[in-house]
Design a protein around this motif. Structure first.
Motif, PDB file in Angstrom:
ATOM      1  N   GLN A 183     -63.974 -49.660  16.987  1.00  0.00           N
ATOM      2  CA  GLN A 183     -65.325 -49.806  17.541  1.00  0.00           C
ATOM      3  C   GLN A 183     -65.279 -50.293  18.986  1.00  0.00           C
ATOM      4  O   GLN A 183     -64.424 -51.089  19.362  1.00  0.00           O
ATOM      5  CB  GLN A 183     -66.140 -50.800  16.699  1.00  0.00           C
ATOM      6  CG  GLN A 183     -67.580 -50.964  17.176  1.00  0.00           C
ATOM      7  CD  GLN A 183     -68.386 -51.863  16.266  1.00  0.00           C
ATOM      8  OE1 GLN A 183     -68.409 -51.661  15.050  1.00  0.00           O
ATOM      9  NE2 GLN A 183     -69.031 -52.860  16.832  1.00  0.00           N
ATOM     10  N   VAL A 184     -66.260 -49.847  19.780  1.00  0.00           N
ATOM     11  CA  VAL A 184     -66.435 -50.282  21.166  1.00  0.00           C
ATOM     12  C   VAL A 184     -67.669 -51.182  21.238  1.00  0.00           C
ATOM     13  O   VAL A 184     -68.781 -50.758  20.928  1.00  0.00           O
ATOM     14  CB  VAL A 184     -66.611 -49.073  22.099  1.00  0.00           C
ATOM     15  CG1 VAL A 184     -66.937 -49.518  23.520  1.00  0.00           C
ATOM     16  CG2 VAL A 184     -65.356 -48.199  22.078  1.00  0.00           C
ATOM     17  N   GLU A 185     -67.467 -52.446  21.643  1.00  0.00           N
ATOM     18  CA  GLU A 185     -68.544 -53.436  21.723  1.00  0.00           C
ATOM     19  C   GLU A 185     -69.284 -53.513  20.378  1.00  0.00           C
ATOM     20  O   GLU A 185     -68.729 -53.116  19.361  1.00  0.00           O
ATOM     21  CB  GLU A 185     -69.490 -53.125  22.891  1.00  0.00           C
ATOM     22  CG  GLU A 185     -69.467 -54.163  24.028  1.00  0.00           C
ATOM     23  CD  GLU A 185     -70.179 -55.473  23.708  1.00  0.00           C
ATOM     24  OE1 GLU A 185     -70.844 -55.583  22.670  1.00  0.00           O
ATOM     25  OE2 GLU A 185     -70.061 -56.420  24.519  1.00  0.00           O
ATOM     26  N   ASN A 186     -70.512 -54.066  20.377  1.00  0.00           N
ATOM     27  CA  ASN A 186     -71.208 -54.228  19.101  1.00  0.00           C
ATOM     28  C   ASN A 186     -72.701 -54.416  19.333  1.00  0.00           C
ATOM     29  O   ASN A 186     -73.101 -55.378  19.997  1.00  0.00           O
ATOM     30  CB  ASN A 186     -70.661 -55.439  18.341  1.00  0.00           C
ATOM     31  CG  ASN A 186     -71.253 -55.560  16.951  1.00  0.00           C
ATOM     32  OD1 ASN A 186     -71.335 -54.580  16.213  1.00  0.00           O
ATOM     33  ND2 ASN A 186     -71.694 -56.750  16.591  1.00  0.00           N
ATOM     34  N   GLU A 187     -73.506 -53.511  18.811  1.00  0.00           N
ATOM     35  CA  GLU A 187     -74.964 -53.610  18.875  1.00  0.00           C
ATOM     36  C   GLU A 187     -75.456 -53.978  20.275  1.00  0.00           C
ATOM     37  O   GLU A 187     -76.308 -54.858  20.443  1.00  0.00           O
ATOM     38  CB  GLU A 187     -75.469 -54.632  17.847  1.00  0.00           C
ATOM     39  CG  GLU A 187     -75.253 -54.199  16.408  1.00  0.00           C
ATOM     40  CD  GLU A 187     -75.861 -55.161  15.398  1.00  0.00           C
ATOM     41  OE1 GLU A 187     -76.097 -54.738  14.255  1.00  0.00           O
ATOM     42  OE2 GLU A 187     -76.069 -56.337  15.746  1.00  0.00           O
ATOM     43  N   TYR A 188     -74.930 -53.282  21.280  1.00  0.00           N
ATOM     44  CA  TYR A 188     -75.269 -53.671  22.653  1.00  0.00           C
ATOM     45  C   TYR A 188     -76.738 -53.413  22.981  1.00  0.00           C
ATOM     46  O   TYR A 188     -77.317 -54.074  23.858  1.00  0.00           O
ATOM     47  CB  TYR A 188     -74.370 -52.944  23.659  1.00  0.00           C
ATOM     48  CG  TYR A 188     -74.405 -53.598  25.025  1.00  0.00           C
ATOM     49  CD1 TYR A 188     -73.693 -54.774  25.269  1.00  0.00           C
ATOM     50  CD2 TYR A 188     -75.182 -53.075  26.046  1.00  0.00           C
ATOM     51  CE1 TYR A 188     -73.736 -55.399  26.499  1.00  0.00           C
ATOM     52  CE2 TYR A 188     -75.235 -53.698  27.287  1.00  0.00           C
ATOM     53  CZ  TYR A 188     -74.508 -54.854  27.507  1.00  0.00           C
ATOM     54  OH  TYR A 188     -74.564 -55.490  28.740  1.00  0.00           O
TER      55      TYR A 188
END
Length: 788
Positions: A183-188
């Motif tokens: 995953q890339v970042e989270n809930e941006y």
């Protein structure tokens, strides 16, 4: 004939052995995981990801495999694994991937048990974890811009992602490992809109060593396009009871041929101190998963097993300040102690029907539980007898971060510069998070950030009186823009008093000594202990005892006789307790106990009623002990709108999804009242999930300073459906009135200062049809408070 039978038996044994090895020990040959036409492809074949979210730092390492086997027995084929930056780098450039932090060992255990892995390396994770997984020491640079293209932040997250890749970069599927996606970042989308930043995080993860494995990003159906990158898979996050088709509708329109996945399907919810224990019905959860399986939609069940936020690792939510409890039970199918719940068995029955005709593995054996008879504490180390040398002997107020301390307590001390005869008010701007005020060692009062308190009424003061402000830090905020959460006294301290001519005088207090009281075990063990007596058995400080066990097992330490603080058993930080609840017991894994003598130390910042604990076989995580009401309507209070003129009236549409309303002209005021006149389908009560107000430019106003001034009715019996849920940044929670309470219903928002408002955006409940959504309404705006 005998020889032929022996040869046949040997052949069968060989085949059986090979089959056993094929299932028990996966090969390490390279494989592939691709995004196909409306499906994931594992080694070229359609594959529905059935992932269980579990967090290795929240589980004792000796129990890791049992929890993994529980997930597999549930019918899961994948583990979703978050990487916790701040637990691996608790001080800058000091990395720890050992013991309970051994990420590689956890992923290898998943592979050993035939499970694939989805890796979520952040840098931000949320997870109701201290500062959303970001290290506290980032805040030593006061002007840092978290989760943005701030050079220092990017430099540090790059270094961390490289360390993660050093640990597990060779465990991706193309190299024979179990990791199928990263995953890339989270809930941006819930933080901001910055595709350049998200793109930079993507590039950092790829360049760190995850260049061959598939990458994805997750968000909510209402905001996923804000930061969606064309070359990443998009997944949705939503919870139990959501309208499945509605959650994927926009994504399916934009990417008609891509695979669908709910990357966080919330099985329950987290608890906060002072709130009712959260539960979610098993039927709605199981039905949501059944619908996704029926449609070949992949999912990750957040949480399948929550575990425990040991020590100081529980975070806090925002707007406002709502610290999370130690237990991360989450009302998940596997409870905090690793046991199967009724929710587990109901889900397992459905999962078995979608297992391609194969029988699910048996459940592993649960760990035994024990009770521990009452233990009376024999030693105490009083706070005032154990103050260290001041870390600052004289100077300005400083935060924890200024003092190079991540967690624990600070005691601020100064002397009163002039006599004040009669009452005065001490104002602290701001105390993060729980402050107690003393004059010459005598307790005067408290300031609780949860309650938005900032003042204490003071007695007559004399020149030279010693003023102490003892501040305990709770978890740093883990969600929204408020994650930049400094601890301690963050601005100033003032004394306000009235002269004989009724004029007000403010004195800013300066020249502070600062005492650092970290919350690690070593600091607690090295204090000067003395025997407990009638004189000292209720003081603030540390309490120490030993207890003997003939056998070990899991237990739940009952802290109801104590006030507020932390517990350490055999050197392990077990977590925070607070008499207000709902959590009254702390989970104590049997693997951290031992036959014979065990040590327990309790740090109590308010002092116990009686220094006694006991170990129970069952947890108590649903018992509130609050001083005041949970609702925003005081006893006897009734809103009076007579003579008030609404600035707008209208009708909202029925159904799911955001709606926007614009007023005929801008209005200004501090207080906004929404009057719900009825709901769709003439239901007897109403709900709002989220509410935003629009400024003069039609943009969303910040909700950070908001509070609820009034709500005529709130359902706090079936759950935490308080009015502040309309601005808690969570689309799956909602304000609800109670059944049987007639319309109209009112909610009043205090925006903290006058604002220009041009309209609002409103979100009803996520369930299909948006039950109990408001139909006809009126809006009122005023600069002065409404009449009650």
């Amino acid at each position: 004939m005998i020889k032929r039978s022996i040869l046949l038996l040997a052949a069968l044994l060989t085949i059986s052995s090979q089959l056993f090895c094929a299932t028990a020990v996966p090969d390490n040959k390279s494989g592939s995981f691709e995004f196909g036409n409306k499906a994931f492809l594992l080694n070229g074949k359609p594959f529905v990801v059935k992932a269980a979210e579990v967090h290795y730092p929240r589980i004792p390492r000796p129990y890791w495999e049992q929890r993994i086997k529980m997930c597999k027995a549930l019918g899961m084929n994948t583990l979703c694994v978050i990487v916790f930056w701040n637990i691996h780098e608790q001080r800058m450039d000091e990395f720890d991937f050992t013991g309970n932090n051994d990420l590689r060992a956890f992923i290898k255990l998943a592979q050993k048990n035939g499970m694939k892995v989805i890796l979520r390396p952040g840098p931000y994770i949320c997870a109701e974890w201290e500062m959303g997984g970001l290290p506290w020491w980032l805040l030593k640079k006061k002007d840092i811009r978290l989760r943005e293209q701030d050079p220092f932040f990017i430099e540090r997250l790059t270094k961390f992602e490289q360390k993660v890749a050093e640990q597990v970069g060779d465990l991706t599927i193309d190299k024979g490992g179990p990791i199928i996606m990263v995953q890339v970042e989270n809930e941006y989308g819930s933080y901001g809109e910055d595709k350049a930043y998200v793109s930079q995080v993507r590039d950092i993860i790829r360049e760190s060593g995850f260049d061959k494995v598939k990458l994805f990003q997750c968000d909510w159906s209402s905001n996923f396009t804000r930061n969606g990158l064309d070359d990443l898979l998009w997944t949705m996050n939503f919870g139990t009871g959501a309208n499945i088709d509605n959650e994927f509708r926009a994504l399916r329109q934009l990417r008609p041929d891509g695979p669908l996945m709910c990357s966080e399907f919330w099985s329950g919810w987290f608890d906060k101190w002072g709130g009712r224990h959260e539960t979610r019905g098993s039927h709605a959860m199981v039905e949501g998963i059944r619908q996704m399986l029926e449609r070949d939609i992949s999912f990750s069940l957040y949480m399948t097993h929550g575990g425990t936020s040991w020590g100081h690792w529980a975070g806090a939510n925002s707007p406002g300040f709502a610290p999370d409890v130690t237990s991360y039970d989450y009302d998940a199918p596997i409870n905090e102690a690793g046991q199967a719940t009724p929710k587990y068995h109901e889900l397992r029955d459905v999962m078995a029907k979608y297992n391609q005709g194969r029988r699910l593995p048996p459940l592993p054996k649960a760990y035994p539980t024990i009770s521990i008879p009452k233990v009376k504490f024999s030693e105490v180390a009083p706070l005032y007898s154990n103050l260290p040398e001041p870390s600052q002997k004289s100077g300005p107020l400083k935060t924890f971060e200024d003092m190079d301390m991540g967690w624990g307590c600070l005691l601020y001390r100064t002397t009163i510069p002039q006599a004040i005869d009669g009452e005065s008010i001490l104002k602290v701007t701001e105390a993060h998070d729980y402050a107690q005020v003393f004059v010459n060692g005598r307790y005067i009062g408290k300031i609780d950030r949860i309650r938005r308190e900032s003042t204490v009424h003071m007695p007559t003061l004399h020149v030279g009186d010693v003023l102490d402000i003892y501040v305990e830090a709770l978890g740093r905020i883990n969600f929204g823009r408020a994650i930049k959460d400094f601890k301690g006294i963050t601005e100033k301290v003032e004394l306000r008093y009235t002269l004989s001519d009724n004029s007000l005088v403010d004195i800013e207090l300066r020249d502070w000594q600062i005492f650092c009281l970290p919350d690690d075990y070593r600091a607690q063990a090295q204090m000067k202990y003395e025997p407990v007596s009638e004189k000292n058995q209720g003081v603030r400080g540390n309490y120490r005892a030993t207890f003997r066990l003939n056998k070990v097992g899991d237990t739940f330490i009952n802290m109801e006789k104590f006030g507020k603080g932390q517990v350490y058993v055999n050197g392990h930080a077990i977590g925070r307790f607070w008499q207000i609840g709902p959590q009254q017991t702390l989970y104590m894994p049997g693997c951290w106990l031992k036959k014979g003598e065990n040590e327990i130390i309790v740090t109590d910042v308010t002092g116990p009623r009686e220094p006694v604990i006991e170990g129970l076989r069952q947890p108590v995580i649903d018992r509130l002990k609050l001083e005041g009401p949970q609702t925003h309507r005081l006893q006897g209070q009734t809103l009076d709108l007579s003579g008030e003129q609404p600035i707008h009236a209208g009708t909202l549409k029925s159904g799911n999804g955001w709606q926007e309303v614009r007023f005929d002209k801008p209005v200004s005021g501090r207080y906004l009242c929404i009057e719900a006149l009825n709901s769709h389908w003439n239901r007897e009560y109403c709900c709002i999930s989220e509410l935003y107000l629009l400024d003069a430019n039609g943009k969303r106003l910040s909700r950070e300073p908001w509070s609820v001034a009034y709500a005529d009715d709130e359902d706090v019996t079936t759950g935490n459906k308080n009015a502040d849920k309309v601005f808690d940044l969570q689309e799956s929670t909602f304000w609800s009135t109670n059944r049987g309470v007639p319309f109209p219903h009112h909610i009043i928002i205090d925006m903290n200062q006058d604002q220009t408002v041009t309209g609002f955006q409103i979100l009803p409940r996520m369930e299909e049809g948006a039950p109990e959504s408001i139909k006809d309404y009126k809006v009122y705006v005023k600069s002065e408070p409404f009449r009650y």
